[in-house]
Design an enzyme around this catalytic site. Structure first.
Site, PDB file in Angstrom:
ATOM      1  NE  ARG A  94       8.125  55.214 -39.883  1.00 25.45           N
ATOM      2  CZ  ARG A  94       9.377  55.312 -40.319  1.00 25.45           C
ATOM      3  NH1 ARG A  94       9.972  54.246 -40.829  1.00 25.45           N
ATOM      4  NH2 ARG A  94      10.036  56.443 -40.245  1.00 25.45           N
ATOM      5  CG  HIS A 129      17.497  54.161 -41.946  1.00 24.93           C
ATOM      6  ND1 HIS A 129      16.613  54.773 -41.100  1.00 24.93           N
ATOM      7  CD2 HIS A 129      18.266  53.335 -41.181  1.00 24.93           C
ATOM      8  CE1 HIS A 129      16.818  54.336 -39.865  1.00 24.93           C
ATOM      9  NE2 HIS A 129      17.818  53.474 -39.880  1.00 24.93           N
ATOM     10  NE  ARG A 176      14.975  51.866 -42.458  1.00 23.36           N
ATOM     11  CZ  ARG A 176      14.796  51.904 -41.147  1.00 23.36           C
ATOM     12  NH1 ARG A 176      15.460  51.080 -40.360  1.00 23.36           N
ATOM     13  NH2 ARG A 176      13.939  52.746 -40.612  1.00 23.36           N
ATOM     14  CG  HIS A 182      10.989  53.096 -44.804  1.00 21.18           C
ATOM     15  ND1 HIS A 182      10.240  54.246 -44.712  1.00 21.18           N
ATOM     16  CD2 HIS A 182      12.074  53.289 -44.019  1.00 21.18           C
ATOM     17  CE1 HIS A 182      10.855  55.100 -43.894  1.00 21.18           C
ATOM     18  NE2 HIS A 182      11.960  54.540 -43.462  1.00 21.18           N
TER      19      HIS A 182
END
Length: 354
Positions: A94, A129, A176, A182
């Site tokens: 991440r 997501h 995101r 991400h």
């Protein structure tokens, strides 16, 4: 042969390093150029949260179309479970922790910052997501598109939901990246996988299946995920690596929440599917209500889900937390499909009799 394998491994590492680096600079550009849209991106990322599919999209869709509502819950649970399996097998960094771990930004530190939604503790690939949003909203938008075409016979009008669908995926994906949760390639992978799952699963909705089917499915998903987890640990793969990195590099300790941990999504999915089976067992055909009472059902179920979701759970011991988290999502279909419409039917039926 070993030298060739080593060369290929080094080359792949360099390629991934370049992809990750470009992703960091993309996040910096987004944060700087769309700073005035910060609140908007935070709202969008909350709408794309897999939890929103269970607590918001499911009840809203169910009181418009029972089959579509059941499909939403079904697709949300299966796609999130598969996302967890993919993450355990693909790993994936991440951005918020990779910047610190890579050591590549000592001299040129990116001008980025974290948010309360940034510090998720699971691996990053593919984006949950994006994947769950793509799967769930395909069910919603394809159902709406088919309904519009049946009513209007207009290709232009019936195409509108699909345009909104693409816009939703793009918005969730950008949000995101914006919050450093991400990298762009993880969002793209999640969106494509979720779309394919939405198309595949929406035609296999488990309506009127026996309770035993859901019990076996729920237990099977739980046990298979646990077997994968402990099996990988036995061969030396530590699946808690992402949790340690998230705690190390998150800006604020309070942003690390147990409900974002991998086992939370697992218990949510298994609980929701068992709850779906129980709801169909208690009331196989649901409650037959006209449009006005359905609006009241939606309001009642939304209030019920809001309070159930806000119930504080003890985080120690973790086994107790996950057990109660499981029960919480077993209740979600009961509230939407049984309790709220049952109460509305009871009162409206009495009123009509009087």
């Amino acid at each position: 042969m070993s030298r060739i394998c080593l060369f290929n491994h080094v080359r792949e590492s360099v390629e991934m390093e370049a992809i990750y680096t470009q992703g960091i600079w993309a996040a910096e550009t987004l944060q700087q150029r769309t700073k005035n849209l910060e609140k908007f991106w935070l709202v969008i990322t909350h709408l794309g949260d897999p939890k929103a599919a269970f607590l918001f999209v499911f009840p809203f869709t169910y009181f418009i179309s029972k089959r579509a509502g059941i499909a939403v819950l079904w697709v949300a649970a299966v796609s999130e479970w598969l996302n967890l399996v993919f993450k355990w097998m693909l790993f994936g960094e991440r951005p918020f922790w990779w910047m610190g771990e890579s050591g590549l930004f000592v001299n040129t530190q990116p001008q980025v910052h974290q948010f309360p939604s940034t510090c998720e503790t699971g691996p990053g690939s593919p984006s949950g997501h994006a994947m769950v949003t793509a799967a769930v909203w395909w069910v919603v938008m394809s159902s709406l598109g088919s309904s519009l075409y049946a009513r209007t016979r207009s290709v232009m009008i019936s195409a509108t939901p699909y345009v909104l669908y693409v816009g939703m995926l793009v918005g969730v994906g950008i949000s995101r990246i914006f919050i450093l949760a991400h990298f762009p390639h993880q969002v793209i992978a999640g969106s494509i996988t979720g779309f394919l799952l939405g198309v595949l699963l929406s035609g296999r909705v488990p309506e009127r299946r026996p309770l035993l089917f859901f019990f076996r499915l729920s237990i099977g998903m739980l046990l298979s995920a646990l077997l994968l987890y402990f099996g990988l640990q036995q061969v030396g793969v530590d699946l808690s690596w992402s949790i340690a990195l998230a705690k190390k590099w998150c800006s604020r300790a309070e942003w690390i929440r147990l409900d974002t941990a991998p086992f939370s999504s697992l218990t949510r999915d298994c609980g929701a599917l068992l709850g779906l089976g129980l709801a169909q067992y208690w009331k196989p055909n649901g409650w037959s209500l006209p449009w006005a009472p359905r609006s009241l059902c939606l309001a009642l179920s939304s209030m019920g889900l809001y309070h159930v979701n806000r119930l504080p759970l003890p985080v120690r011991p973790q086994g107790l937390f996950y057990g109660l988290f499981f029960v919480k999502f077993v209740l979600v279909p009961q509230i939407v499909m049984v309790f709220a419409p049952g109460l509305v039917y009871l009162f409206t039926h009495k009123t009509k009799k009087d």
